[in-house]
Design a protein around this motif. Structure first.
Motif, PDB file in Angstrom:
ATOM      1  N   PRO A  80      40.151  17.016  47.843  1.00 14.60           N
ATOM      2  CA  PRO A  80      40.745  18.355  47.838  1.00 14.60           C
ATOM      3  C   PRO A  80      40.664  19.058  46.484  1.00 14.60           C
ATOM      4  CG  PRO A  80      42.198  16.788  48.926  1.00 14.60           C
ATOM      5  CD  PRO A  80      41.099  15.988  48.281  1.00 14.60           C
ATOM      6  N   ALA A  81      40.435  18.308  45.419  1.00 14.17           N
ATOM      7  CA  ALA A  81      40.386  18.915  44.092  1.00 14.17           C
ATOM      8  C   ALA A  81      39.277  19.949  43.985  1.00 14.17           C
ATOM      9  CB  ALA A  81      40.194  17.841  43.019  1.00 14.17           C
ATOM     10  N   PHE A  82      38.147  19.686  44.611  1.00 11.05           N
ATOM     11  CA  PHE A  82      37.021  20.624  44.522  1.00 11.05           C
ATOM     12  C   PHE A  82      37.365  21.941  45.213  1.00 11.05           C
ATOM     13  CE2 PHE A  82      34.927  16.364  44.506  1.00 11.05           C
ATOM     14  CZ  PHE A  82      34.413  16.413  43.219  1.00 11.05           C
ATOM     15  N   ARG A  83      37.904  21.849  46.417  1.00 11.49           N
ATOM     16  CA  ARG A  83      38.280  23.056  47.141  1.00 11.49           C
ATOM     17  C   ARG A  83      39.404  23.793  46.427  1.00 11.49           C
ATOM     18  NH1 ARG A  83      42.265  26.155  49.123  1.00 11.49           N
ATOM     19  NH2 ARG A  83      43.375  24.289  48.457  1.00 11.49           N
ATOM     20  N   SER A  84      40.313  23.037  45.824  1.00 12.68           N
ATOM     21  CA  SER A  84      41.445  23.653  45.137  1.00 12.68           C
ATOM     22  C   SER A  84      40.991  24.515  43.970  1.00 12.68           C
ATOM     23  CB  SER A  84      42.406  22.568  44.637  1.00 12.68           C
ATOM     24  OG  SER A  84      43.541  23.145  44.022  1.00 12.68           O
ATOM     25  N   LEU A  85      39.975  24.071  43.250  1.00 11.47           N
ATOM     26  CA  LEU A  85      39.480  24.838  42.113  1.00 11.47           C
ATOM     27  C   LEU A  85      39.020  26.219  42.553  1.00 11.47           C
ATOM     28  CD1 LEU A  85      38.635  25.013  39.113  1.00 11.47           C
ATOM     29  CD2 LEU A  85      36.401  24.117  39.815  1.00 11.47           C
ATOM     30  N   ALA A  86      38.231  26.267  43.624  1.00 13.64           N
ATOM     31  CA  ALA A  86      37.729  27.556  44.115  1.00 13.64           C
ATOM     32  C   ALA A  86      38.714  28.224  45.063  1.00 13.64           C
ATOM     33  CB  ALA A  86      36.391  27.355  44.827  1.00 13.64           C
ATOM     34  N   GLY A  87      39.630  27.427  45.621  1.00 13.34           N
ATOM     35  CA  GLY A  87      40.504  27.921  46.680  1.00 13.34           C
ATOM     36  C   GLY A  87      41.408  29.061  46.275  1.00 13.34           C
ATOM     37  N   THR A  88      41.891  29.059  45.033  1.00 15.17           N
ATOM     38  CA  THR A  88      42.755  30.159  44.616  1.00 15.17           C
ATOM     39  C   THR A  88      41.959  31.458  44.491  1.00 15.17           C
ATOM     40  OG1 THR A  88      42.498  29.317  42.347  1.00 15.17           O
ATOM     41  CG2 THR A  88      44.560  28.811  43.468  1.00 15.17           C
ATOM     42  N   ASN A  89      40.699  31.360  44.072  1.00 12.32           N
ATOM     43  CA  ASN A  89      39.862  32.564  44.011  1.00 12.32           C
ATOM     44  C   ASN A  89      39.526  33.078  45.405  1.00 12.32           C
ATOM     45  OD1 ASN A  89      39.852  31.765  41.288  1.00 12.32           O
ATOM     46  ND2 ASN A  89      37.823  32.634  40.965  1.00 12.32           N
ATOM     47  N   ILE A  90      39.367  32.141  46.352  1.00 10.31           N
ATOM     48  CA  ILE A  90      39.076  32.525  47.733  1.00 10.31           C
ATOM     49  C   ILE A  90      40.315  33.127  48.381  1.00 10.31           C
ATOM     50  CG2 ILE A  90      38.444  31.651  50.020  1.00 10.31           C
ATOM     51  CD1 ILE A  90      36.993  29.332  48.520  1.00 10.31           C
ATOM     52  N   GLY A  91      41.473  32.519  48.119  1.00 12.71           N
ATOM     53  CA  GLY A  91      42.693  32.879  48.836  1.00 12.71           C
ATOM     54  C   GLY A  91      43.753  33.527  47.980  1.00 12.71           C
ATOM     55  N   ILE A  92      44.819  32.766  47.702  1.00  9.36           N
ATOM     56  CA  ILE A  92      46.011  33.363  47.111  1.00  9.36           C
ATOM     57  C   ILE A  92      45.786  33.958  45.722  1.00  9.36           C
ATOM     58  CG2 ILE A  92      47.620  31.992  48.487  1.00  9.36           C
ATOM     59  CD1 ILE A  92      47.931  30.067  46.203  1.00  9.36           C
ATOM     60  N   GLY A  93      44.742  33.531  45.006  1.00 12.75           N
ATOM     61  CA  GLY A  93      44.501  34.080  43.680  1.00 12.75           C
ATOM     62  C   GLY A  93      43.788  35.413  43.674  1.00 12.75           C
ATOM     63  N   SER A  94      43.155  35.771  44.795  1.00 13.38           N
ATOM     64  CA  SER A  94      42.424  37.043  44.854  1.00 13.38           C
ATOM     65  C   SER A  94      42.939  37.993  45.924  1.00 13.38           C
ATOM     66  CB  SER A  94      40.931  36.791  45.134  1.00 13.38           C
ATOM     67  OG  SER A  94      40.741  36.310  46.463  1.00 13.38           O
ATOM     68  N   GLN A  95      43.509  37.427  46.996  1.00 13.98           N
ATOM     69  CA  GLN A  95      43.799  38.254  48.158  1.00 13.98           C
ATOM     70  C   GLN A  95      44.917  39.273  47.938  1.00 13.98           C
ATOM     71  OE1 GLN A  95      41.816  38.374  51.078  1.00 13.98           O
ATOM     72  NE2 GLN A  95      40.629  37.351  49.471  1.00 13.98           N
ATOM     73  N   SER A  96      45.804  39.013  46.988  1.00 12.93           N
ATOM     74  CA  SER A  96      46.812  40.029  46.677  1.00 12.93           C
ATOM     75  C   SER A  96      46.124  41.282  46.128  1.00 12.93           C
ATOM     76  CB  SER A  96      47.832  39.493  45.658  1.00 12.93           C
ATOM     77  OG  SER A  96      47.191  39.071  44.470  1.00 12.93           O
ATOM     78  N   ILE A  97      45.077  41.092  45.339  1.00 14.65           N
ATOM     79  CA  ILE A  97      44.322  42.220  44.797  1.00 14.65           C
ATOM     80  C   ILE A  97      43.507  42.884  45.897  1.00 14.65           C
ATOM     81  CG2 ILE A  97      42.630  42.945  43.061  1.00 14.65           C
ATOM     82  CD1 ILE A  97      43.387  40.419  41.471  1.00 14.65           C
ATOM     83  N   VAL A  98      42.873  42.068  46.754  1.00 15.82           N
ATOM     84  CA  VAL A  98      42.095  42.605  47.872  1.00 15.82           C
ATOM     85  C   VAL A  98      42.985  43.457  48.778  1.00 15.82           C
ATOM     86  CG1 VAL A  98      40.853  41.988  49.981  1.00 15.82           C
ATOM     87  CG2 VAL A  98      40.381  40.751  47.844  1.00 15.82           C
ATOM     88  N   MET A  99      44.180  42.950  49.078  1.00 13.61           N
ATOM     89  CA  MET A  99      45.053  43.609  50.048  1.00 13.61           C
ATOM     90  C   MET A  99      45.824  44.792  49.475  1.00 13.61           C
ATOM     91  SD  MET A  99      46.722  40.323  51.990  1.00 13.61           S
ATOM     92  CE  MET A  99      45.724  39.154  52.928  1.00 13.61           C
ATOM     93  N   ALA A 100      46.239  44.691  48.208  1.00 12.56           N
ATOM     94  CA  ALA A 100      47.167  45.705  47.691  1.00 12.56           C
ATOM     95  C   ALA A 100      46.819  46.228  46.310  1.00 12.56           C
ATOM     96  CB  ALA A 100      48.595  45.134  47.672  1.00 12.56           C
ATOM     97  N   GLY A 101      45.710  45.794  45.736  1.00 12.83           N
ATOM     98  CA  GLY A 101      45.354  46.250  44.395  1.00 12.83           C
ATOM     99  C   GLY A 101      44.840  47.676  44.376  1.00 12.83           C
ATOM    100  N   SER A 102      44.917  48.296  43.215  1.00 14.78           N
ATOM    101  CA  SER A 102      44.343  49.630  43.042  1.00 14.78           C
ATOM    102  C   SER A 102      42.830  49.511  42.940  1.00 14.78           C
ATOM    103  CB  SER A 102      44.896  50.277  41.773  1.00 14.78           C
ATOM    104  OG  SER A 102      44.449  49.562  40.618  1.00 14.78           O
ATOM    105  N   ASP A 103      42.122  50.629  43.075  1.00 15.53           N
ATOM    106  CA  ASP A 103      40.665  50.606  42.937  1.00 15.53           C
ATOM    107  C   ASP A 103      40.258  50.066  41.580  1.00 15.53           C
ATOM    108  OD1 ASP A 103      40.278  51.596  45.468  1.00 15.53           O
ATOM    109  OD2 ASP A 103      40.060  53.681  44.834  1.00 15.53           O
ATOM    110  N   GLU A 104      40.976  50.479  40.557  1.00 17.45           N
ATOM    111  CA  GLU A 104      40.657  50.021  39.195  1.00 17.45           C
ATOM    112  C   GLU A 104      40.863  48.515  39.068  1.00 17.45           C
ATOM    113  OE1 GLU A 104      42.099  50.795  34.569  1.00 17.45           O
ATOM    114  OE2 GLU A 104      42.723  52.173  36.164  1.00 17.45           O
TER     115      GLU A 104
END
Length: 383
Positions: A80-104
């Motif tokens: 799971p360590a390998f998926r965890s490294l990329a997993g935050t960028n795929i999911g919880i680390g990026s999706q807040s920006i995807v869903m609610a971030g400004s254009d900038e």
């Protein structure tokens, strides 16, 4: 965006080869050192694993949910360590920006997250706020064109290596959802410090630590979407998607455990024949296979519903509850099939037995999933 069948097949084949040829052989090293070799991290970037769910306009692959869970299942066949490294960028680390971030904010951060140039981290949990996210105490006080953050976050995935933290903080003392906002805080910001990496039961190489904010001053432009009070609702939407991803990961891990158990049972002899010929061993293999298949069907169905634009809060909770509990049972049976060998680190099942225990806790415990399922089911029946 859905890929055409041929392109998706090529992607899944590439991920499976990468897992088999590069990641599985490196599992023991990662378990011993607690770190993923830099060469493998670079190969993960080149394969596009950090940007699976980020739109192509920002440098990602733009996979829909059905496609993403299939990749997650493939990644579940290794540590799971390998998926965890990329997993935050795929999911919880990026999706807040995807869903609610400004254009900038999207233009500035998503390309860096998609390429793996920076690692994202989602900072919600606190010493006194786990399942009860509404009780978080980290506070953001407005000060002219800035906010000043104070508080401590706990068990934050990838915090020791993160370049960007999505931080949930109160902007009001009232106990209601719109009292919580989300801030994008870059690593190195004065007032942001990290605790020592946690020593965990399992998932070596998947790093977590405390994140401490002591008069951490960030510009008002760090407020997600430029709007106060949207943090809690955004976090819940992010976790809904993340629960499907974790469920898919559990399916892949169960399939790896079944394969290891079958191989061992076919090779290990007792009473003059392979133990795979004993019906009680076959029963454990059969139960594991049936449960893994059921979980896979659940995940694929829920992913397709999400891609159709349907509300999948209920389905995501059902998947998270069933798949995470399922993989725990499969891991237990795999150890039992291995017998004494399953209790020593020479065999991967010993490590996976510890690794999978976390799946029932993070991104919403089993008990929280039960509450969500009951609430949504009663709502569907008009109560």
């Amino acid at each position: 965006m859905a890929l055409d069948h041929e392109t998706l097949t090529l992607l899944l084949d590439a991920v499976r080869r990468f897992v088999d040829e590069r990641l599985i052989p490196a599992e023991h090293e990662v378990a011993e050192t607690g770190a993923i070799p830099p060469a493998i991290v670079e190969e993960m970037r080149e394969l596009g694993l950090f940007g699976l769910s980020i739109a192509p306009e920002y440098g990602g692959l733009g996979l829909n949910m059905e496609e993403e869970v299939q990749v997650a299942m493939a990644l579940g066949h290794t540590s799971p360590a390998f998926r965890s490294l990329a997993g935050t960028n795929i999911g919880i680390g990026s999706q807040s920006i995807v869903m609610a971030g400004s254009d900038e904010q999207r233009k500035h951060y998503l390309p860096k997250l998609a390429s793996g140039e920076i690692i994202g981290s989602f900072a919600l949990t606190e010493p006194e706020a786990g399942s009860d996210a509404m009780s978080l105490r980290t506070f953001a006080r407005r000060d002219g064109d800035h906010y000043i953050l104070n508080g401590t976050k706990r068990f934050i995935t990838n915090a020791p290596i993160a370049g960007l933290f999505s931080v949930m903080a109160r902007t009001s003392q009232e106990r209601k959802s719109d009292a919580i906002s989300c801030f994008l805080v870059e690593a190195g910001t004065p007032g942001l410090t990290l605790g020592k990496p946690d020593k965990k039961m399992g998932q070596a190489g998947a790093l977590t630590s405390d994140v401490i904010f002591d008069n951490c001053r960030v510009p008002a432009s760090a407020l997600l979407g430029g709007q106060e009070g949207t943090g809690f609702r955004t976090a819940m939407r992010v976790l809904d998607k993340g629960r499907l991803h974790i469920s898919a990961l559990c399916v892949g891990t169960a399939q790896r455990l079944i394969a290891d158990a079958v191989r061992y049972a076919a090779e290990r002899k007792q009473f003059g024949k392979p133990i795979a010929e004993f019906q009680l061993i076959q029963a454990m293999i059969a139960d594991s296979q049936a449960e893994a298949y059921a979980a896979r069907c659940m995940v694929m169905d829920a992913a397709r519903k999400r891609d159709r634009g349907e509300n999948t809060t209920l389905e995501a909770a059902c998947c998270k509850l069933y798949a995470t509990e399922m993989v725990g049972r499969v891991a237990d049976r795999a150890v039992q099939i291995h017998g004494g060998a399953g209790y020593v680190s020479e065999y991967a099942v010993e490590r996976f037995y510890r690794d999978v225990r976390l799946f029932r806790i993070y991104e919403g415990t089993t008990q929280i999933q039960q509450l969500v399922i009951a609430r949504e089911t009663m709502k569907a029946h008009g109560y």
